[in-house]
Enzyme design. Structure first.
Site, PDB file in Angstrom:
ATOM      1  N   GLY A 174       0.795  -1.231   0.000  1.00 16.31           N
ATOM      2  CA  GLY A 174       0.000   0.000   0.000  1.00 16.31           C
ATOM      3  C   GLY A 174       0.820   1.269   0.000  1.00 16.31           C
ATOM      4  O   GLY A 174       0.291   2.346  -0.253  1.00 16.31           O
TER       5      GLY A 174
ATOM      6  N   CYS B 176     -28.205  -8.484 -16.333  1.00 10.74           N
ATOM      7  CA  CYS B 176     -27.574  -8.211 -17.628  1.00 10.74           C
ATOM      8  C   CYS B 176     -28.532  -8.612 -18.742  1.00 10.74           C
ATOM      9  O   CYS B 176     -29.054  -9.732 -18.759  1.00 10.74           O
ATOM     10  CB  CYS B 176     -26.264  -8.988 -17.751  1.00 10.74           C
TER      11      CYS B 176
ATOM     12  N   CYS C 168     -26.750 -11.742 -20.723  1.00  7.07           N
ATOM     13  CA  CYS C 168     -26.462 -13.050 -20.127  1.00  7.07           C
ATOM     14  C   CYS C 168     -27.278 -13.305 -18.869  1.00  7.07           C
ATOM     15  O   CYS C 168     -27.192 -14.378 -18.283  1.00  7.07           O
ATOM     16  CB  CYS C 168     -24.964 -13.186 -19.827  1.00  7.07           C
TER      17      CYS C 168
ATOM     18  N   CYS D 293     -23.285  -6.542 -18.866  1.00  8.52           N
ATOM     19  CA  CYS D 293     -22.056  -6.731 -18.094  1.00  8.52           C
ATOM     20  C   CYS D 293     -20.933  -5.862 -18.645  1.00  8.52           C
ATOM     21  O   CYS D 293     -20.732  -5.795 -19.854  1.00  8.52           O
ATOM     22  CB  CYS D 293     -21.584  -8.183 -18.197  1.00  8.52           C
TER      23      CYS D 293
ATOM     24  N   CYS E  16     -19.362 -12.112 -19.622  1.00  5.97           N
ATOM     25  CA  CYS E  16     -20.677 -12.129 -20.243  1.00  5.97           C
ATOM     26  C   CYS E  16     -20.721 -13.168 -21.368  1.00  5.97           C
ATOM     27  O   CYS E  16     -21.654 -13.966 -21.466  1.00  5.97           O
ATOM     28  CB  CYS E  16     -20.984 -10.726 -20.782  1.00  5.97           C
TER      29      CYS E  16
END
Lengths: 291, 200, 378
Positions: free
Chosen positions: A32, A241, A244, A266, A272
């Site tokens: 980080g 979606c 899909c 998506c 997808c």
């Protein structure tokens, strides 16, 4: 495709790679923390992923398989362009399939498919400093990180709540890494933040213009900043979606006409497609099938 | 430590670009999964007591921007000459100046205070210690945990004794300052970044 | 039915073809010769070399041609090429005192050793469009003038001799010195910029910086935003030799002769606790002939010395982080222009939040409305 002659493997010279590799090891040792590095001018503009490209160029080998996404899609112009760059300069294999790739360079998304321990994510980062919008001065923010003084960030988030009833940050949502450094996960939607937490994959972040590299090793605690009474939550959609039928994925809104018509699909195109191949169909496809 | 003139010549990487890349990936794998043993190849012949794996690490990471410190038996003309020739790294006597410190074994470990741990503002400006650890899986077992480790990892290597692990834990307690350690075995490496917690 | 957009690769190829076509323009017009750009758009070449940080007239001219005259794009092309070049070492510092001067003026003295030499300048031209250039008129032939001016001393040395001028390396004098006693000069292209930066790094950053940005900042210091009373002590243009000592030879050889513009500003300084009143310096140097840039750079250099000279830092031009972080136009243009890349995932996140917050406010209004109606009914 043949390697472009006249340039070193993966474009960067070996000295530059060594310098970046050393920065990467320090970044991994201090999760980080943003390691300054002598970012080079690349043959594409700053803002086009020069940080991510330098990281990928420094780690990639002949046997790697690279996937590049922008907004979750493999076919966005800049993703295409970056993929082509590595095909040309390193002659490596590329793919659009998440499970086939062992290096995934990304701008703004993490794939929906669970990542594995043998995969490495490389993020393109515009502004690596999570405190930058609260304090523009590097000299000040560096001090805040050194002293672990993150009060300003909490105040900002809390002001959001008192003003709007919500934390008004929806992407590049700040996280605390291993309870020490507050980090910008890059402008991914906060939807993707939980995917970083204790991921089995190594996550590397490169900011070319700002000349910083940072990292989250596998299985590292990454906590999205929040409050006891206002816990962190991710975006949800009422829609599935349209292609899909997925309900748990990040959806892009597609405007279909000039009269308010829209559909949701998506953002992860590979995810997808896989679902559709497996026989799933969303409302748009189901309706068509019925005709 | 004089020049190369009358010394035997030892080759570096046969294929510098790809061998350095492969070695770096092993280093990155090791550093991001502390305590795990990762395979590394080295150049065939190197001046003793430098081990091939150590040579590989040096050739991968060092250059004119990284002063290196050599400790104990590694402070020989042959080793210094080899590293200077292949990496262009300046060899320094004062370990506080060194970005990388190479040790022939754990007993040669100098006082950790003699090497730079980084600063609060720039914890990355810290030394990396590269130790020839003989072989892995022998000696005192310790329990490692922290970033890169799912739960716990049991780790041991030749010569890593209780005093060493006390120093290593003290190093961890300075986090985010501290030294990062790379252990070199016969054909493999393991790493101990400062972020790793050590329990007996 | 909706079909997701595909064919990014073909779109990019087509865009490249269109760009090439536009660059060439009408094929009845002769193609531009790089030598023409070098000779006749020489100031554009100078600017691109300066901001591109690479002294190569032909490459800079080529970059301008390729960039269709977009000078920032051309500087970027040069920079991206520069990073791939092998580095053999550092040259010996150039000595502008040994410059073969083509232009040299001082605003602080009426006359001085070496004289005022106007040289090639727009300064006293009347800005009337010269329609004869439409016809491709050639200028009159130059009469042979006295060409050899000899060595011209720096104007600021005259003040220096009287002790009125601060030493050339500034009052800080705290430059890092190596074991050999030589001043260590940083290299912005090999080390990340850190704050506070020393003057060597600041000057490098300014030398590569955008002319327009430095012009505006320099101007702002003249208008009171960090006023420091500048005089153009000297501005000179001419050729200097570049020397280099190859490791294997161990002695200096001349590797090039380059054109540079140098500006030294003289600024009033009231003095501080430890230093008696004297004049201070602002320094600007560019490749080629970039007068505006050299002068702006000198103004900003002086403004950035505020802290070192115990002046209050209160204006943008004095703010080291602000100036150095934003001076580079290759960085700036990249980040500004990257907004063209798709951001629809983040925008979707914002949309979702704004819609949700609006819905909550509407719902609250409805609830309040209901409450009011009930109250009114009671």
């Amino acid at each position: 495709m043949a390697e472009t002659s006249g340039y070193n493997f993966a474009y960067l010279d070996e000295q530059t790679k060594r310098m970046i590799r050393r920065a990467l090891l320090k970044a991994i040792a201090v999760p980080g923390y943003q390691v300054p590095f002598a970012s080079r001018e690349m043959p594409m503009p700053y803002g086009w992923g020069t940080g991510g490209i330098q990281v990928t160029a420094s780690i990639v080998g002949r046997d790697d398989v690279l996937k590049v996404i922008d907004q979750g899609a493999d076919d966005t112009t800049n993703a295409v362009s970056i993929r082509k760059f590595f095909k040309r300069t390193a002659g490596i294999e590329t793919t659009t399939q998440t499970h086939e790739a062992n290096i995934i360079q990304t701008r703004h998304r993490i794939p929906e498919e669970d990542l594995r321990a043998d995969q490495i994510m490389v993020f393109q980062v515009p502004i690596p400093e999570p405190l930058r919008f609260l304090e523009p001065r590097e000299t000040e923010t560096r001090k805040m990180h050194a002293l672990e003084e993150y009060g300003l960030m909490h105040v900002k988030l809390y002001e959001d709540i008192s003003q709007h009833g919500h934390i008004a940050t929806t992407y590049a949502y700040p996280v605390a890494v291993k309870q020490r450094y507050v980090m910008d996960p890059s402008p991914i939607p906060k939807f993707d933040n939980p995917k970083i937490n204790r991921s089995p994959a190594l996550m590397l972040f490169g900011a070319g213009r700002e000349k910083r590299i940072y990292a989250v090793p596998p299985f590292t605690d990454v906590h999205s900043l929040d409050f006891e009474d206002f816990p962190f939550e991710i975006q949800t959609w009422r829609e599935a979606c349209a292609l899909c039928g997925a309900t748990g994925s990040f959806l892009d809104e597609i405007v279909t006409d000039d009269a308010g018509g829209r559909m949701f699909v998506c953002s992860d195109t590979d995810f997808c497609e896989k679902r559709r191949e497996a026989g799933h169909a969303g409302p748009a496809l189901a309706a068509e099938g019925a005709v | 430590m004089s020049g190369l003139a009358q010394q035997e010549y030892f080759a570096g990487f046969g294929d510098p670009v790809h061998e350095a890349q492969a070695c770096f990936r092993s280093l990155m794998e090791a550093m991001s999964r502390p305590g795990s043993i990762v395979e590394v190849d080295g150049p065939c012949e190197v001046p003793a007591p430098l081990s091939p794996v150590m040579a590989s690490v040096a050739l991968t990471l060092c250059d004119y921007e990284t002063p290196i410190g050599l400790v104990g038996e590694l402070r020989s003309d042959a080793v210094a000459g080899y590293l200077r020739f292949h990496t262009s790294a300046p060899v320094v006597d004062d370990l506080t100046e060194a970005a990388f410190v190479f040790l022939p074994n754990v007993s040669a470990l100098p006082d950790l205070g003699t090497m730079r741990p980084g600063t609060a503002s720039y914890p990355d400006k810290s030394a990396t210690i590269v130790i020839d650890a003989g072989s892995f899986g022998t000696g005192l077992d310790v329990d490692l945990s922290g970033p890169g480790i799912e739960t716990h990892v049991c780790f041991s290597a030749t010569g890593l004794d209780a005093p060493f692990w006390r120093h290593a834990q003290a190093n961890h307690e300075r986090y985010p300052l501290g030294l990062d350690i790379i252990f070199c075995g016969p054909n493999a490496i393991a790493a101990l970044p400062r972020s790793t917690k050590i329990e007996a | 039915m909706y079909v997701p957009v595909k064919g990014g690769e073909r779109a990019i190829e087509n865009a490249h073809k269109l760009l090439a076509e536009e660059r060439r323009g009408n094929r009845d017009t002769p193609d531009l010769d790089v030598a023409q750009i070098d000779e006749q758009l020489a100031l554009a070449v100078d600017r691109v070399m300066t901001e591109g940080s690479l002294y190569d007239r032909e490459l800079a001219a080529l970059a301008i041609k390729q960039a269709r005259g977009d000078l920032i794009e051309a500087a970027f092309l040069l920079r991206a090429f520069r990073t791939t070049l092998a580095r053999f070492g550092y040259s010996i510092p150039i000595d502008t005192g040994q410059m073969v001067v083509r232009r040299r003026i001082s605003a602080t003295y009426k006359d001085l050793p070496g004289g005022q030499v106007l040289g090639p300048t727009f300064d006293y031209t009347h800005r009337l469009i010269d329609f004869s250039l439409l016809e491709g008129a050639d200028p009159e032939n130059l009469e042979e003038g006295e060409s050899d001016m000899g060595v011209t001393p720096h104007v600021l040395n005259i003040l220096d001799r009287e002790g009125l001028m601060e030493p050339a390396n500034g009052s800080s004098g705290a430059q890092e010195r190596g074991e050999d006693g030589e001043v260590h000069v940083g290299d912005l292209t090999r080390e990340p910029l850190e704050f506070p930066a020393d003057r060597d790094i600041r000057l490098q950053r300014l030398a590569r910086g955008d002319e327009g940005f430095l012009l505006a900042l320099g101007y702002s210091t003249q208008r009171g935003y960090g006023r420091n009373h500048p005089f153009a002590g000297e501005l000179r243009l001419g050729e200097v030799r570049v020397g280099f000592v190859p490791e294997e030879l161990g002695f200096e050889i001349e590797i090039a002769e380059i054109t540079v513009t140098e500006c030294e500003m003289v600024n009033q300084f009231k003095g501080s606790k430890n230093v008696s009143p004297q004049f201070t310096r602002g320094y600007g140097l560019t490749f080629g002939h970039c007068e505006r840039k050299a002068m702006s750079m000198a103004l900003v250099d002086r403004a950035l010395r505020a802290k070192e000279l115990d002046e209050e830092v209160e204006a943008p031009g004095q703010d080291e982080e602000f100036v150095l972080a934003h001076a580079d136009n290759v960085e700036a243009t990249g980040f500004v222009e990257h907004l063209k890349l798709p951001h629809y995932v983040d925008f979707q996140s914002e949309l979702e939040l704004v819609r949700r917050m609006r819905a909550e406010i509407e719902a609250a209004k409805v609830r309040n409305g209901d409450a009011e109606q009930i109250e009114a009914a009671e």
